[in-house]
Design an enzyme around this catalytic site. Sequence first.
Site, PDB file in Angstrom:
ATOM      1  N   CYS A 233       0.719  -1.203   0.014  1.00 37.94           N
ATOM      2  CA  CYS A 233       0.062   0.096   0.134  1.00 37.94           C
ATOM      3  C   CYS A 233       0.752   1.379   0.055  1.00 37.94           C
ATOM      4  O   CYS A 233       1.600   1.426  -0.884  1.00 37.94           O
ATOM      5  CB  CYS A 233      -1.116   0.034   1.312  1.00 37.94           C
ATOM      6  N   ARG A 238      -2.359  -0.779   5.410  1.00 37.53           N
ATOM      7  CA  ARG A 238      -3.605  -1.198   4.789  1.00 37.53           C
ATOM      8  C   ARG A 238      -3.274  -2.738   4.088  1.00 37.53           C
ATOM      9  O   ARG A 238      -3.998  -3.721   4.026  1.00 37.53           O
ATOM     10  CB  ARG A 238      -3.801  -0.287   3.753  1.00 37.53           C
TER      11      ARG A 238
END
Length: 277
Positions: A233, A238
């Site tokens: 990410c 994430r």
Amino acid sequence: MARCDVLVSADWAESNLHAPKVVFVEVDEDTSAYDRDHIAGAIKLDWRTDLQDPVKRDFVDAQQFSKLLSERGIANEDTVILYGGNNNWFAAYAYWYFKLYGHEKVKLLDGGRKKWELDGRPLSSDPVSRPVTSYTASPPDNTIRAFRDEVLAAINVKNLIDVRSPDEFSGKILAPAHLPQEQSQRPGHIPGAINVPWSRAANEDGTFKSDEELAKLYADAGLDNSKETIAYCRIGERSSHTWFVLRELLGHQNVKNYDGSWTEYGSLVGAPIELGS
């Protein structure tokens, strides 16, 4: 791996708040959220100040992790229940840390803080302290961590999953829209990467979608289950959520999180980059 091995429900959590050898830990993007209120008895880990090395760009080493958990009152034999806001965004990041350093009994509270609040379950603002322990972290398990050179070698060879938003993937923006647009030198994505935003793995209440829904989500995006997978990410938080989905829920064994992610890759001199969707 069965879901009960890596997830607990809100009902289970509320019934086990005071169970022996169970420690609830809150980890949030908004590091002040815990200070306002939290699940009774839960302790706080600050992803910025507790989990990151204070000098170099890396996370804390095994010795630092051992010291941190000892001071917070977590023992090696404890079952750690991690939770946080925004679909367990940073709680999944912390889960990946715990697994990296060999903690055996660690789970996510399915739905995290969001579902807990939607259910109207109680929160507390009381300070929490636990007796100091003597925690010993294992050497880092780098079979779940990808580094720059491996990522470069994986282009058009392994699955690369970019879990950022479509606008980040295309190069329109450098970071989530609510954050400063800085850090990496170039926008775009790694050539050949597929884009499956991390949040698509969650229901509206923050719980994870069913295994069938998750398998279809990645299959429809073009994930080749016969290949090794690297998720990335912007800074690796994430993508740790997607790592959790693929490895812990769907059982894909050869999955790594590239925590250097776009802030590293997008600043490499000469590294190939693609723009657009």
